[in-house]
Design a protein around this motif. Sequence first.
Motif, short mmCIF file in Angstrom:
data_model
loop_
_atom_site.label_atom_id
_atom_site.label_comp_id
_atom_site.label_asym_id
_atom_site.label_seq_id
_atom_site.Cartn_x
_atom_site.Cartn_y
_atom_site.Cartn_z
N THR A 1451 0.84 -1.21 0.00
CA THR A 1451 0.00 0.00 0.00
C THR A 1451 0.87 1.25 0.00
O THR A 1451 0.63 2.20 -0.75
CB THR A 1451 -0.92 0.00 1.23
N HIS A 1452 1.93 1.22 0.85
CA HIS A 1452 2.86 2.35 0.92
C HIS A 1452 3.53 2.58 -0.43
O HIS A 1452 3.63 3.72 -0.91
CB HIS A 1452 3.90 2.07 2.02
N ILE A 1454 2.46 1.68 -3.41
CA ILE A 1454 1.49 2.15 -4.42
C ILE A 1454 1.27 3.65 -4.25
O ILE A 1454 1.23 4.41 -5.22
CB ILE A 1454 0.17 1.36 -4.31
N ARG A 1455 1.13 4.09 -3.01
CA ARG A 1455 0.93 5.53 -2.75
C ARG A 1455 2.12 6.34 -3.26
O ARG A 1455 1.95 7.47 -3.71
CB ARG A 1455 0.77 5.77 -1.24
N GLU A 1456 3.30 5.75 -3.15
CA GLU A 1456 4.51 6.45 -3.58
C GLU A 1456 4.75 6.29 -5.09
O GLU A 1456 5.76 6.73 -5.62
CB GLU A 1456 5.74 5.89 -2.83
N SER A 1459 4.16 0.84 -8.01
CA SER A 1459 3.35 -0.38 -8.21
C SER A 1459 4.22 -1.54 -8.65
O SER A 1459 3.94 -2.71 -8.32
CB SER A 1459 2.27 -0.12 -9.27
N ARG A 1483 -5.34 -2.39 -7.84
CA ARG A 1483 -4.60 -1.15 -8.09
C ARG A 1483 -3.29 -1.46 -8.84
O ARG A 1483 -2.92 -0.74 -9.76
CB ARG A 1483 -4.32 -0.45 -6.75
N ASP A 1487 -2.53 0.10 -12.45
CA ASP A 1487 -1.31 0.89 -12.69
C ASP A 1487 -0.47 0.27 -13.81
O ASP A 1487 0.11 0.98 -14.64
CB ASP A 1487 -0.48 0.99 -11.40
#
Length: 1749
Positions: A1451-1452, A1454-1456, A1459, A1483, A1487
């Motif tokens: 999750t971290h 992907i936010r950054e 992916s 996600r 991506d």
Amino acid sequence: MQLKHLRTLLSPQDGAAKVTCMAWSQNNAKFAVCTVDRVVLLYDEHGERRDKFSTKPADMKYGRKSYMVKGMAFSPDSTKIAIGQTDNIIYVYKIGEDWGDKKVICNKFIQTSAVTCLQWPAEYIIVFGLAEGKVRLANTKTNKSSTIYGTDSYVVSLTTNCSGKGILSGHADGTIVRYFFDDEGSGESQGKLVNHPCPPYALAWATNSIVAAGCDRRIVAYGKEGHVLQTFDYSRDPQEREFTTAAASPGGQSVVLGSYDRLRVLNWSPRRSIWEEAKPKEIANLYTVTALAWKRDGSRLCAGTLCGGVEQFDCCLRRSIYKNKFELTYVGPSQVIVKNLSSGTRVVLKSHYGYEVEEVKILGKERYLVAHTSDTLLLGDLNTNRLSEVAWQGSGGNEKYFFENENVCMIFNAGELTLVEYGSNDTLGSVRTEFMNPHLISVRINERHQRGMEDNKKLAYLVDIKTIAIVDLIGGYNIGTISHESRVDWLELNETGHKLLFRDRKLRLHLYDIESCTKTMILNFCSYVQWVPGSDVLVAQNRNSLCVWYNIEAPERVTMSSIRGDVIGLERGGGKTEVMVTEGVTTVAYTLDEGLIEFGTAIDDGNYTRATAFLETLEMTPETEAMWKTLSKLALEARQLHIAERCFSALGHVAKARFLHETNEIADQVSRDYGGEGTDFYQVRARLAMLEKNYKLAEMIFLEQNAVEEAMDMYQELHRWDECIAVAEAKGHPALEKLRRDYYQWLMDTQQEERAGELQESQGDGLAAISLYLKAGLPAKAARLVLTREELLANTELVEHITTALIKGELYERAGDLFEKIRNPQRALECYCKGNAFMKAVELARLAFPVEVVRLEEAWGDHLVQQKQLDAAINHYIEARCSIKAIEAALGARQWKKAIYILDLQDRNTASKYYPRVAQHYASLQEYEIAEELYTKGDRTKDAIDMYTQAGRWEQAHKLAMKCMRPEDVSVLYITQAQEMEKQGKYREAERLYVTVEEPDLAITMFKKHKLYDDMIRLVGKHHPDLLSDTHLHLGKELEAEGRLQEAEYHYLEAQEWKATVNMYRSSGLWEEAYRVAKAHGGANAHKHVAYLWAKSLGGEAAVRLLNKLGLLEAAIDHAADNCSFEFAFELSRLALKHKTPEIHLRYAMYLEDEGKFEEAEAEFIRAGKPKEAVLMFVHNQDWEAAQRVAEAHDPDSVAEVLVGQARGALEEKDFQKAEGLLLRAQRPDLALNYYKEAGLWSDALRICKDYVPGQLEALQEEYEREATKKGTRGVEGLVEQARQWEQAGEYSRAVDCYLKVRDSGSSSLMEKCWMKAAELSIKFLPPQRSLEVIRAVGPQLIGIGKHSAAAELYLNLDLVKEAIDAFIEGEEWNKAKRVAKELDPRYEDYVDQHYKEFLKNQGKVDSLVGVDVIAALDLYVEQGQWDKCIETATKQNYKILHKYVALYATHLIREGGSAQALALYVQHGAPANPQNFNIYKRIFTDMVSSPGTNSAEAYHSWADLRDVLFNLCENLVKSSEANSPAHEEFETMLLIAHYYATRSAAQSIKQLETVAARLSVSLLRHTQLLPADKAFYEAGIAAQAVGWENMAFIFLNRFLDLTDAIEEGTLDALDHSDFQDTDIPFEVPLPAKQHIPEAQREEVRDWVLTVSMDQRLEQVLPRDERGAYEASLVAASTGVRALPCLITGYPILRNKIEFKRPGKAANKDNWNKFLMAIKTSHSPVCQDVLKFISQWCGGLPSTSFSFQ
């Protein structure tokens, strides 16, 4: 609207006994309930059970319990009930109008399925629903039924609109269908209207919407065309159950819905146009409501229940009582029930248009209703129950209503009269008139029916004071206008509207016949007039005579009798008609001849036999004779010949009677011989024509029957020989010559020589004719004959004989003609002059004697003057040159213009005396300019000035006078003239004269002298406006002195001196007038002051009555008290408002106090019941003794206040000892405390507190300490000192408190000592509980200053182990804490460990923490961003923990934007089937497919990783609870897409697999719901372009360009899908949030597409295969068959299929072999990896590796 429970009509049973249906009758008199045992109970409107009857089955063989009653309704006339049954039948029972009438079945309608619901909206029409879904109509008149419309769904409910002209049916599938018999012009649609979410068992059709509800516990209101207006959702309310039934109020403004134990009410709000929910009616143990029925007048609602109960509720918005005689019940906004409280009769007043009824009034001797809505006016007759509603725009309530006519209401508003007939919803008519008196308006509405006249509605009214108009109200046109010379003050039409009576102000009574438009004056000095009711007989009074016209057709026939009083009215009844006359104090009745009145009625009814029989009983009088004449005329018109014969006999017309007798004999004979009506026989018809003197008609009738002889006999009998001979000539009768001879002989015998001469002349015998003419003395006729025949003129003797006879007969002109003819001009001229035939004389003279012409012209003029033909004489005088005679003739003939013309030609002297006469004429015509000119020509300027003066044209007169007179002479003339006018009373004319010569003051003086003050004021206002107010005041005083108070009032008020007006009326004792003026002009309170003075002048009871009448009694008492008139105030309150007496005593006391009369004030305060006020008065004056005396005697509660007040005084003098004593006496030690505190005497304060209020000692101590603290260090030292003192005194508790209160921020050692001392003392000397409190207080304080060990030791002294441990933990002395826990309480070992972990965590000592708490350590790694360490550590733990942190890391990442790293993480650690991870996987997928640069061979490993992770996830999903879920299917699709992408990348690395890569790009288009559509189409288009598939490339790239435009616009609405019809490429795809292809590449594509489209060499069609479908589409559009996709290309497999072990997985043999061949030739590792994956995914590869076929 509110529901109020009235009564239980039917008690519920213990079990289920459902009330199946209920109904109210249309006339509100009956209420029917059908119970579960199929019996119909009948109740009256008061809820009393009056009757019952059992229903019957369709076939008795199935038994009486074989059916249920599902529907019931009353007929519109309330005499029948229709019953709908589940055994496929409807019965109609006739129940009669009275209770107990026999019940019989009068209709039955057999159906094909069960009847489920039923309505009876209109006469003969029953509408019902069937279980099979049909809605049908049963006609009770024809006994047949027919289908209105059919559906396939059970009919669950049926309802009608308010008017009964439309129906709604609800069906089991939720459908609601609407049907109109008549849409009443609304234009609303028919058919299926709504699809309700559930079966609408509760269905109601209100005025503005349709309300439906059912088992989903939602109420939905639909608009007129089915759109949802409102929803009331009770689905989440645990108390609510399904809605079972609904009913709309008859007015359609409310709906009630029934459910379990509850009735819900919805009311329509017209202002907000929404439904508003009223408070529901909740009744415990009511159970489910199964039926609802609303009374037609809206006042009652009945509810039937599952247990068989029937409850009656009262429905009303509000209720009011009108004048204590009527009860008004508002059952809805647009419906009001008016009930007469004395008789109990009820009328339902309802707005048909649904408008809200605003106000109801009962007027016209409490018989007529008037109510307003916003747009209409409601009127009604309570006696006949006829109601009307007409359009009416509000006019501020200025309408005036007249109810004198029982059939029509007259409404006056703003000069317009509107007529409304009761029972009609249209205005009868509307006319403009300013005359509102009902005596000046007459309306007749069908009051007496006449033959051949269905409707007779007429109105007579005044257009102006002298003009009457008569209007036919049916046609709306004017049928008569009467212009009268005098003012009309009364008028009335007769009952048939044929005659109009009216009286003018001169008391003259006129009769106007409307048909003939004739007006007759029938009476003078008429003081009373009235038509006799029910007849055309007229009664009037003339002075002392009573006049009666029994036959108004003969107005000259009047019966008069003498009376000695005044007629006051007419009374007709009991077979007689009486005129009531007041004679002095008694009333005398004069009886009219009822028989004569009856005659008129019989005539109107056309009963001539009855009229004859009645007339035969009467004496022959002028009145009776007139009636016989009328009857004879009517009988003849009606061909009732025997009656006509009798009439003429009675009238003495023997000839007519005999003639009719003979005619009747002929008619009777024909009737006897041939039968039929004898009156139709030709002889009878001819004789009747003869009777009417219509001989030509009689002749025509005879000749039609060829009765020539009879026609000739008729004429001979009448001696009408000419007509007889004409008939004979026409018919060629043989006796023609004989007839002529007989006619001549008869003429001679009867000495009719003239007629005989004419006969001879017509036969050509001139001499004989002349002889006869001369014999008959008719020489003129003889002369005429001679002049026409030359041969006779030659006979000189004959001519001489004729001329002699003519001159003898003075027929000079004829003689002259004859002389002229025989050429004797001299004799001819003489004869012409003698016969005054001057025209012929002048013409003859011009030829024969020219000299005589002038003399003859003058003589002719003189003759014309004698004949008064002056205007004709003028020209002859001019011809004769006689100017004076011409002028005189012109003036005499009033030929003024001619006169002026002649005068202008004359000399001045001759003309001057005639000009003034002409000028006078023009002055009379008000043509003053011409008159002035003529006066001037005649030297009569003074007369011109007088003319202007008399005409009031002062300006012109003045102008003329100034021209020819000196100014002073003009002034003298005008003033003299004005004074003359003044003497004659012509003040206005005098004023004009004064003003003209600028002497307005003289005019003002004149008006003042004659007391014409209005005119005086007018002039002052005009000429001296500054003096106007003073003039008004002066006049007011003068008029007041003269006693003319009303006029004085006007002037005072104009001078704005209303006070002077009030004083004037007061001084005259006219208090009412004074009050009126003060109220109107004196501001808010002036009238109250006047009322007060008026009342004061009256005094006693009279004053009370007056003030009560004016509603100012209480105000007057207050006013008297305010003005110190206490005696008057006491008097008023004693007589009328005793409760005010104490208040007046109080105000009197206050007044006395202000005056310094304290003893009297004391007494008044005590009388007012306010002794405390007396006490306060004495306290205020510091008379303590008196204050204490009054307090002790009358108000013991105030004693303390007195003492306190005294103490304050002592304190002010600093006498604390005395003050303390007084306060303690007053039991107020608290005040003593406060005073000592304020004075800073804390020791005294503490002493008092300790002795008297020990409870406050502690608080006082604290306050003292706070004070001490405020004083700084000195204060702290004081506290310590105080504490030591308490300690020495053994007051350990207080000492501890003192130590604890020490606060010194500068010395922590001092505070520590004090706190330790406090703790020591508490442990040693205080009880355990107190010592515990102290230690708990001291411990935190020590910790606060860093003395953790000291605090812990104190805690341990009292065994407070946990607190000691906490102290060590806070001081980070972990070993001590662990030791204490281990030794004293092992339970706290974990507690210490937990805190130690927290400490390590907070300090970031993760490595140490791992050994203590792994999860905490991992969380700390996450917080610190040490993901590698976190994952490494987690790997050593179990699988679940690992994947928790893997998900967090992913999750971290992907936010950054990482992916790819997140994907690598799952490649490394596997993809578990946790639902909480699904969004992460989606996600990563999104991506990946959206990222640029993935359409290449280099991207294979990224796609392979994504494919492998998704494969791992799908394998895990199969084993989890999420197997086959929508999420699972979505991931399988994603896996397929990832496989296609990976295979495409692999194929892109080998040239021979180029087409495979292109096909994969094309196949991916069917998944654009998961892929960025623009990127997919771009890649497919470019791939197709690369392998030469230009058609496809063009279509795909064109679509790509459309998508880029759509992304720019933010919507896909403009996309054209025509190219992709019949393909599996989806239309509905998500709009990409951004452009995935760079601008440069987009431009390249745009250029290529444009180039290709310009060439027009490509066909814009996708390639098709043998199925006729798009070659890449899995689904064939024509058959719908779906083919499997190829694992290598994604294209459909149509033949040469290679199947794999896993079902649904296959490949096209050609493509598979091509792929294997490429691997063998290229040894591509990526292609081998693809093969390896396919093997894993599909359960192994096919057995045959490849073949070349």
